[in-house]
Enzyme design. Structure first.
Site, PDB file in Angstrom:
ATOM      1  N   ASP A  49     -25.611 -35.406   3.318  1.00 53.76           N
ATOM      2  CA  ASP A  49     -24.678 -36.113   4.294  1.00 53.76           C
ATOM      3  C   ASP A  49     -24.679 -35.488   5.698  1.00 53.76           C
ATOM      4  OD1 ASP A  49     -24.381 -37.682   2.214  1.00 53.76           O
ATOM      5  OD2 ASP A  49     -22.177 -36.978   1.605  1.00 53.76           O
TER       6      ASP A  49
ATOM      7  N   ASP B 277     -27.503 -38.252  -6.965  1.00 57.53           N
ATOM      8  CA  ASP B 277     -26.420 -37.778  -6.015  1.00 57.53           C
ATOM      9  C   ASP B 277     -25.486 -36.914  -6.916  1.00 57.53           C
ATOM     10  OD1 ASP B 277     -25.610 -37.705  -3.399  1.00 57.53           O
ATOM     11  OD2 ASP B 277     -24.239 -39.421  -3.837  1.00 57.53           O
TER      12      ASP B 277
ATOM     13  N   GLU C 268     -24.056 -31.268  -7.822  1.00 55.52           N
ATOM     14  CA  GLU C 268     -23.814 -29.808  -7.939  1.00 55.52           C
ATOM     15  C   GLU C 268     -23.270 -29.256  -9.216  1.00 55.52           C
ATOM     16  OE1 GLU C 268     -23.009 -32.304  -5.838  1.00 55.52           O
ATOM     17  OE2 GLU C 268     -24.940 -31.949  -4.568  1.00 55.52           O
TER      18      GLU C 268
END
Ligand SMILES: *[C@@H]1O[C@H](CO)[C@@H](O)[C@H](O)[C@H]1NC(C)=O
Ligand SMILES: *[C@@H]1O[C@H](CO)[C@@H](O)[C@H](O)[C@H]1NC(C)=O
Ligand SMILES: *[C@@H]1O[C@H](CO)[C@@H](O)[C@H](O)[C@H]1NC(C)=O
Ligand SMILES: *[C@@H]1O[C@H](CO)[C@@H](O)[C@H](O)[C@H]1NC(C)=O
Ligand SMILES: *[C@@H]1O[C@H](CO)[C@@H](O)[C@H](O)[C@H]1NC(C)=O
Ligand SMILES: *[C@@H]1O[C@H](CO)[C@@H](O)[C@H](O)[C@H]1NC(C)=O
Ligand SMILES: *[C@@H]1O[C@H](CO)[C@@H](O)[C@H](O)[C@H]1NC(C)=O
Ligand SMILES: *[C@@H]1O[C@H](CO)[C@@H](O)[C@H](O)[C@H]1NC(C)=O
Ligand SMILES: *[C@@H]1O[C@H](CO)[C@@H](O)[C@H](O)[C@H]1NC(C)=O
Ligand SMILES: *[C@@H]1O[C@H](CO)[C@@H](O)[C@H](O)[C@H]1NC(C)=O
Length: 866
Positions: free
Chosen positions: A526, A429, A432
């Protein structure tokens, strides 16, 4: 062959002038010289009209164009005098372009004597490249049709930190798909869609048209008539791409113009050629195709135990239970919360899961708490010191996965952690990478002259991530490599699991780039529990199929916000057909495991019952994806490219070639408007034969929408291998196989089955143990009124021999000539009286009581008299 293209220079000059008037004249280049032979062409370009906006122009450019394979054309334009950033070969292996000097030498040519316009093509290739002068522009066309696929304008801007090029498209004749990652209202690109590519954690993925976690500068273009091609701009810098219907403009803030064109001409051929280049999708373990449950807010081991028990009690399949950051000690990777997830509680729980054929997957984030820093020196740096970010553990350092030593460290930590808790997969997760802190600008990189439309508001590039003035290993700047961070982490994580387990890794990555499919699955991030999000999940899923990341899904029932029973039921019905099917919720929502409500439990038993029956088919699609890039879930036009009415269909999709899913996407709906392409369509549930679309184009049909399931139809012409459902994939694998044969109008059908242990590191390939069987079916008239329908198996490869032999126990035929007066069944030419037969609904006919070994070729013949 090289040929001179006549250039209508004067007319173009006039056009350029007019374009200049309209668009505050931008830079253009002239062709100085061209040299080429056969598959390769090289040209020198010289700046003619400079501009001052966004910095000085690069004066001289080099262009090389090469037909690297019959189906792939590579066109690269870069600064002739200075080396520039390009996506590194270590993460995207490719044959380096032949240098112009080498080309000159090999040809013994003097560049000054060469013509200024030329073409490369070869007989075996459908792609043709032409360079035009002056001003410089280029076209890519399709030999067989003469169609122009890419057609750059004379406006070419090439500056240090701003590149711009536009290509014309035949408006109304080109349907485009791809470019992302964005949540979009439609799968097909709409005129005036803009795509900003800059990997970003917006903390939600339910806002339309904003740059999200991954960057994919790739699109597929389907022209009326059904020919498709693909275009990749291999560039990792931030960019805006504007699709105007009749044009595409790329505005890129660095790197080079590195285009790859994939010839198709079928959509499947395009993804085959594309994934041959960027890397084939990783094989996913068999278990990963089961259903998974997660929640941010399973706060203790007891919570996990209760959820697992809830599924068992409700008799709903549960393959994997997942932990979000709740299990960590203070949000740190590779630690356990000593109170709520102590090893002496968690380990026995995981061992029990394993003995029950279930799995445990945990989240990890790409950062290390600042205090806990070992004496290591492979973290992202800026201004000479480690970048200090703020994420879950507080102040953190970010491992620089470009540095091989960071990857080694990662592997070491993963292995060490797995000694304590033998997790089955890892969920990457925040890669980025995400960051909650803000930054002061350090140097010019932090504020480039052109501001891409980050987050739809031209936010600074440094927003919510590490600053772009950060420096990686080998002096690579974050400015250039930002969009690659997730890909490098996925690679390191995949390698770590492979090394530690010697089994097929399962890695789920939020951030992706072309090639990430080689290592990871993806989920849509999300999302929210809303009806529009349910529908939009199809668009993202189909896009990732085209991006070479076929293992994809959205959080079932939505991540953010409370849901309703109806929305959650409909989401289960659709989500059971996502390649990756996981429910995951945010901690402030009410609990909504699928067993919580009777309505969702009923949908789950039905939808996942169907999914688990289909597992042998789905797993065979994984094999197809791994070997040919074919998405597991596909838009309708992949199977019906000639039917232009399929180009805009995105409320339905295909699982593989012929399983059509038509879900309910609206509240209160009792019917679904579905599109059926030409052919015969059978209900997958009751084998009824509801529909023949005899016209060349398809038909819209209003289907009844039962409350507990999506409509699923099987196209005539397909043979599906099935098994019985079970509560885990390993339980479902124990039973015998069944074949579902749906005959096309002409009495034919085909399909295949791939089998292996579901976890060896290779899927197929030399030396592995695997079995591939092709099934085909034909119908012939034996004598007047007597028809014989024969299913034959062809064993392509057979080295997977599990202890219990795999057998086919029954075959269901749909669409036989009917009603039959009588029938006789032959297996391998011997009449079988013992076989039980049953006429199901009209035209469906089942033969059971068989025991045909999968690894042995067989023939089943049904002779029917009328
Ligand atoms: C440069 O500008 C002039 C005048 O606008 C125009 O005639 C010419 O075609 C342009 N050349 C290029 C290469 O853009
Ligand atoms: C063309 O060749 C000459 C010498 O043959 C060389 O000096 C010049 O740099 C070359 N031009 C380009 C654009 O490569
Ligand atoms: C696209 O934007 C242009 C300029 O704003 C506008 O004129 C045009 O109508 C838009 N096209 C569509 C299909 O929305
Ligand atoms: C960069 O480092 C110098 C010298 O240590 C320091 O003075 C300066 O404040 C630093 N700049 C930033 C933006 O951190
Ligand atoms: C930036 O993105 C937002 C959101 O998609 C859009 O509304 C806006 O028009 C875009 N701006 C430009 C200049 O493209
Ligand atoms: C990102 O930008 C938004 C909007 O400008 C701002 O509210 C937020 O504080 C910024 N976040 C960071 C970490 O810079
Ligand atoms: C590192 O890259 C920067 C530009 O990003 C450059 O200015 C600097 O000279 C490079 N340093 C080294 C050691 O190559
Ligand atoms: C969901 O519903 C519960 C109970 O009504 C409420 O406490 C909670 O705030 C809601 N969560 C969200 C995200 O709306
Ligand atoms: C039978 O029909 C199917 C589906 O329309 C088609 O793909 C196939 O080529 C046909 N086969 C023969 C032998 O005509
Ligand atoms: C394949 O199976 C054979 C027999 O079970 C075994 O000896 C061999 O090691 C297996 N090969 C691989 C690559 O797993």
């Amino acid at each position: 062959m090289m040929a001179i293209v006549s250039s209508s220079g004067d007319l173009l000059a006039l056009l350029t002038f007019l374009i200049c008037l309209l668009h505050h004249c931008s830079a253009g280049y002239d062709v100085e010289s061209v040299v080429g032979s056969g598959n390769l062409l090289s040209a020198s370009l010289k700046l003619v009209n400079g501009t001052t906006t966004f910095g000085p122009d690069v004066k001289r450019l080099d262009l090389t164009a090469s037909l690297e394979t019959d189906n792939r054309l590579h066109v690269r334009i870069t600064d002739a005098d200075h080396t520039r950033w390009e996506v590194p070969e270590d993460i995207m292996p490719r044959s380096t372009s032949v240098s112009k000097d080498a080309l000159f030498q090999s040809l013994g040519m003097d560049n000054a004597t060469l013509p200024s316009s030329a073409t490369i093509s070869r007989v075996s290739s459908d792609l043709k490249f032409s360079i035009h002068s002056n001003p410089f522009r280029f076209t890519v066309s399709r030999h067989s049709t003469g169609d122009i696929l890419f057609d750059t304008s004379a406006t070419l801007v090439f500056k240090d930190r701003y590149l711009e090029v536009t290509t014309a498209l035949p408006a109304g004749r080109a349907s485009l798909y791809g470019l992302g990652e964005h949540t979009k209202r439609t799968f097909r690109l709409q005129p005036n869609d803009t795509f900003t590519l800059w990997n970003e954690d917006l903390e939600r993925s339910d806002l339309l048209d904003l740059n999200l976690y991954g960057s994919h500068p790739f699109y597929m273009d389907v022209r009326s008539g059904g020919n498709a091609h693909g275009v990749l701009l291999l560039n990792s810098n931030g960019m805006d791409i504007v699709y105007g219907g009749s044009y595409i403009t790329y505005k890129v803030i660095g790197g080079v113009l590195d285009f790859y064109f994939f010839a198709g001409p079928s959509p499947l051929a395009v993804v085959d050629q594309y994934t041959q280049f960027i890397g084939r999708p990783a094989p996913m373990p068999y278990w990963s195709f089961g259903f998974h449950q997660c929640r941010y807010g399973y706060k203790t081991v007891a919570d996990l135990e209760e959820v697992v028990a809830g599924y068992t009690k409700a008799k709903i399949p549960l393959e994997g239970i997942w932990s979000d950051i709740d299990y960590m000690d203070g949000g740190q990777d590779f630690t356990l919360d000593p109170i709520n997830f102590p090893a002496n509680r968690l380990r026995p729980f995981v061992d029990r899961l394993h003995s029950n054929g279930q799995k445990y997957v945990v989240i990890i984030d790409p950062e290390i708490k600042r205090q806990a820093t070992p004496n290591e020196d492979f973290f992202l740096k800026r201004n000479g010191t480690n970048v200090v970010g703020r994420v879950w553990p507080g102040e953190v350092y970010f491992p620089d996965f470009i540095n091989p030593r960071a990857a080694e460290y990662w592997a070491h930590k993963i292995s060490e952690f797995r000694r304590t808790i033998p997790v089955d997969g890892l969920w990457c997760d925040m890669n980025e990478p995400s960051n909650f802190g803000a930054w002061q600008p350090l140097n010019a990189l932090d504020d480039p002259p052109y501001h891409i439309n980050n987050s739809g508001t031209h936010r600074p590039l440094n927003n919510q991530t590490v600053p772009v003035s950060t420096v990686h290993y080998n002096n690579v700047s974050e400015y250039d490599a930002h969009n690659l961070f997730g890909l490098y982490e996925a690679r390191a994580t995949h390698a770590a699991l492979l090394k530690d387990t010697a089994r097929r890794p399962f890695v789920l990555s939020r951030s992706t780039f072309p090639g990430a499919g080689r290592y990871a699955a993806h989920w849509t991030g999300d999302n929210s529990a809303r009806w529009d999000e349910l529908a939009n999940s199809i668009n993202t899923m189909l896009s990732f199929g085209i991006f070479g990341i076929p293992m994809v899904g959205a959080d079932l029932c939505g991540f953010r916000g409370n849901t309703t029973q109806e929305l959650c039921s409909r989401w289960i019905q659709l989500g059971a057909f996502y390649p990756f099917a996981r429910a995951h919720t945010e901690r402030t929502t009410e609990r909504r495991e699928l067993y919580v409500w009777e309505s969702t439990a009923r949908s789950a038993r039905k939808a996942f019952g169907t999914r688990y029956r289909l597992l042998p088919y789905i797993y065979t699609l994984m094999y197809e994806a791994h070997t040919t890039g074919a998405p597991i879930v596909r838009p309708l036009f992949f199977s019906y490219p000639q039917d232009a009415d399929t180009y805009g269909v995105d409320k339905q999709f295909l699982l593989g070639r012929g399983v059509l899913v038509s879900p309910v996407l609206q509240p209160g709906a009792t019917t679904v408007d579905a599109y059926f392409p030409a052919g015969r369509w059978f209900s997958l549930y009751d084998h009824s034969y509801p529909l023949t679309v005899a016209t060349r184009t398809g038909k819209r049909v209003t289907l009844q929408a039962p409350v507990d399931s999506a409509s699923v139809h099987l196209a005539g012409g397909n043979i599906l291998p099935l098994q019985q459902p079970g509560l885990t994939t390993s339980a479902a694998r124990q039973g015998e196989f069944h074949l579902l044969v749906a005959l096309a109008e002409n009495g034919t059908a085909s399909g295949e089955l791939f089998l292996d242990d579901g976890e060896s590191t290779e899927m197929g390939g030399v030396g592995g143990n695997w079995t591939l069987v092709r099934f085909s079916c034909d119908t012939a008239m034996e004598s007047k009124g007597i028809f014989a329908t024969t299913v034959s198996s062809h064993v392509v490869h057979n080295s997977y021999t599990p202890s219990g032999t795999s057998v086919i126990g029954s075959v269901v035929f749909m669409g036989l000539q009917s009603p039959a007066k009588g029938f006789t069944i032959y297996v391998n030419n011997v009449e079988v009286k013992a076989a039980r037969t049953k006429s199901l609904t009209s035209g469906a006919f089942s033969v059971s009581g068989l025991s045909l070994a999968i690894g042995k070729e067989f023939q089943i013949k049904v002779v029917m008299s009328h």
